[in-house]
Design an enzyme around this catalytic site. Sequence first.
Site, PDB file in Angstrom:
ATOM      1  N   ASP A   1      -8.617  34.349  43.257  1.00 11.01           N
ATOM      2  CA  ASP A   1      -8.543  33.255  44.306  1.00 11.01           C
ATOM      3  C   ASP A   1      -9.954  32.755  44.437  1.00 11.01           C
ATOM      4  OD1 ASP A   1      -6.043  33.057  46.761  1.00 11.01           O
ATOM      5  OD2 ASP A   1      -8.077  32.304  47.046  1.00 11.01           O
TER       6      ASP A   1
ATOM      7  N   LYS B   1     -11.635  35.232  51.225  1.00 15.38           N
ATOM      8  CA  LYS B   1     -10.557  36.150  51.081  1.00 15.38           C
ATOM      9  C   LYS B   1     -10.445  36.942  49.909  1.00 15.38           C
ATOM     10  CE  LYS B   1      -6.137  34.454  51.088  1.00 15.38           C
ATOM     11  NZ  LYS B   1      -4.882  33.484  50.889  1.00 15.38           N
TER      12      LYS B   1
ATOM     13  N   PHE C   1      11.672  35.468  43.688  1.00 15.15           N
ATOM     14  CA  PHE C   1      12.876  35.243  44.723  1.00 15.15           C
ATOM     15  C   PHE C   1      12.430  36.023  45.799  1.00 15.15           C
ATOM     16  CE2 PHE C   1      14.615  34.388  40.444  1.00 15.15           C
ATOM     17  CZ  PHE C   1      15.002  33.177  40.683  1.00 15.15           C
TER      18      PHE C   1
ATOM     19  N   ARG D   1      11.473  37.196  49.228  1.00 11.26           N
ATOM     20  CA  ARG D   1      11.478  36.413  50.935  1.00 11.26           C
ATOM     21  C   ARG D   1      10.478  37.121  51.731  1.00 11.26           C
ATOM     22  NH1 ARG D   1      16.855  39.148  52.077  1.00 11.26           N
ATOM     23  NH2 ARG D   1      16.237  40.437  50.633  1.00 11.26           N
TER      24      ARG D   1
ATOM     25  N   PHE E   1      23.184  34.850  54.337  1.00 11.13           N
ATOM     26  CA  PHE E   1      22.551  33.344  54.559  1.00 11.13           C
ATOM     27  C   PHE E   1      23.626  32.678  55.434  1.00 11.13           C
ATOM     28  CE2 PHE E   1      18.325  32.810  53.235  1.00 11.13           C
ATOM     29  CZ  PHE E   1      17.876  34.113  52.772  1.00 11.13           C
TER      30      PHE E   1
ATOM     31  N   GLY F   1      13.164  27.295  58.204  1.00 13.45           N
ATOM     32  CA  GLY F   1      11.929  26.924  58.233  1.00 13.45           C
ATOM     33  C   GLY F   1      11.083  27.631  57.031  1.00 13.45           C
TER      34      GLY F   1
ATOM     35  N   CYS G   1       8.933  27.647  51.875  1.00  7.09           N
ATOM     36  CA  CYS G   1       9.747  27.184  50.904  1.00  7.09           C
ATOM     37  C   CYS G   1      10.985  26.332  51.071  1.00  7.09           C
ATOM     38  CB  CYS G   1      10.419  28.437  50.259  1.00  7.09           C
ATOM     39  SG  CYS G   1       8.868  29.342  49.334  1.00  7.09           S
TER      40      CYS G   1
ATOM     41  N   LYS H   1      10.555  33.133  60.796  1.00  4.20           N
ATOM     42  CA  LYS H   1      11.609  34.593  60.751  1.00  4.20           C
ATOM     43  C   LYS H   1      10.859  35.758  60.864  1.00  4.20           C
ATOM     44  CE  LYS H   1      12.054  36.040  56.380  1.00  4.20           C
ATOM     45  NZ  LYS H   1      12.343  36.338  55.064  1.00  4.20           N
TER      46      LYS H   1
ATOM     47  N   ARG I   1       4.354  28.704  58.865  1.00  6.31           N
ATOM     48  CA  ARG I   1       4.239  27.330  58.097  1.00  6.31           C
ATOM     49  C   ARG I   1       5.761  27.030  58.308  1.00  6.31           C
ATOM     50  NH1 ARG I   1       1.954  28.829  52.344  1.00  6.31           N
ATOM     51  NH2 ARG I   1       3.155  30.862  52.588  1.00  6.31           N
TER      52      ARG I   1
END
Length: 487
Positions: A34, A39, A155, A157, A272, A280, A283, A343, A350
């Site tokens: 990074d 960080k 993929f 979440r 979903f 939100g 992504c 969520k 974000r």
Amino acid sequence: MKNRICVAVVGSGYVGLVAAACFAEIGHLVICVDNDESKVASLRDGGVPIHEEYLRELLDRHRPGSITFTSDLRAATREADAIFIAVGTPQSGTGSADLSYVDAVASEIARSIDRYKVIVEKSTVPVYTNEWIRRVIERNGVPRELFDVASNPEFLREGTAVVDFLHTDRIVVGTDSVRAAALMDTIYEPLTSGSYYENENSVPGHRTAASSPPIVHVSTKAAELIKHASNAFLAVKISFINVVANICEAVGADVKQVAHGIGMDDRIGPKFLQAGIGYGGSCFPKDVAAFRYVAEQCGISFGLLSEVEKINVEQKRRFFQKVRSALWTFRGKKLGVLGLAFKGGTDDIRDSPAIEIVQLLLREGCSIDAFDPAAMERTAEIIPASDSIHYVDDAYAAAQGKDALLILTDWQEFAELDLERLHQSLRYPIVIDGRNLYSPEHLRERGFTYLSVGRQDALASPGTPASSQNGFGQEAGILMLRRAHEA
Ligand code: UDX
Ligand code: UDX
């Protein structure tokens, strides 16, 4: 381990750090890169910069033996057989993805390639990005036989990213090279063969040795499109159910019942389909815009996606109006807010619909006590604590003495509140739930006026006991609602 590969992951954010920890978990040697020195230093010292279930455990398990942290991309490139790029791809002014970080990283990688490497794109990127990466590396003088480029979209979440990685539905690999495909097969072999799930310390999830995930080999362009199309399709599902929810409100049906009935059809599926205050996060908003832009560039109109975005904006506005209708006026109202993250299960704010709604309420003159189990620190960086907003220690402190309580994020703990204590805490027992965490009937029976999304308002009946702390209790809420409806 038999086929231990040295993997570099560039970008230690929500995606890169999780991928890195999971590659180590399945037996590989991982170098996290990074360009944010602080960080890197914190990660070396045992820090975990994001809230993500199992991430701390995996990092503790594999640090420092199998995972190391550095800001030296060139050194990491020399060591690694495969270099995964997981730097951010934010939205640019036109809606397209800003690929400048990917570009910079690809040029830097090119400067240290001295033997065969596979460069793997993991960030969400528009179709043709692999081709651009290839060109950038070639332009920097690297012979074609020394590298291949592959696309391996994630993929994950947020909140369940570790489990999503290790118990994935499918692993998508896009490459036009047999050699690169073989290396990717080796990297994911512990998952695809099922051997990872036989390990007694493996992270639990729905995959087992007998039902291991498939690896799907496609062209690079198909892989890039699979990622954008998956996110866009999920956003379509959410906006679709949100409009259905609005119809439910109009006709007096319950959207949860409708979603349940729709989702039982195998062709649609139950996931979903949760109505709420709109999607939100880092992504969906940017990927829907970027995919629409990709279509436009191909001369194809994807008006469906514009409509999905419009519905999403409208959904937040509708919820805001719902709050207004319950309170009648905003100025001087004291509100409790539960949830700031985009969520449940994450500290990521974000593009959080919750933050947007909080900002609107503050602008209208409300004062707010907010609580979120993980996202308060990040929120305070953009909305500092002041006379108008305080960050408090728990849900009951947020509710204490308030004119109403708003639920804006679907944290599990917000679905399990002690309702009696909540009732006693609130000045008026009004709950306005943007995430449908409770049954309206259940809350009405416990003396609350409860407003949610796509379901009938539950008005506390005058017969139920009033809040112990104020003289007028539920009737006040009903009165306010009636006034609002009459207005
Ligand atoms: C990711 C993906 O990469 C993005 O495409 C996807 O759609 C959403 O998630 P995320 O992991 O959420 O991004 O981004 P972020 O948490 O911002 O992490 C990116 C990391 O890359 C940061 O730690 C940043 O310091 C680092 N970085 C960025 C570099 O190391 N080099 C750069 O040139 C730019
Ligand atoms: C998403 C994708 O799901 C993941 O596959 C991808 O790689 C990264 O982007 P993430 O943004 O972490 O993951 O969260 P997700 O669970 O998809 O939720 C996105 C937004 O949609 C959240 O604001 C969430 O609250 C909302 N949502 C989700 C709904 O409003 N209703 C639903 O039924 C599901």
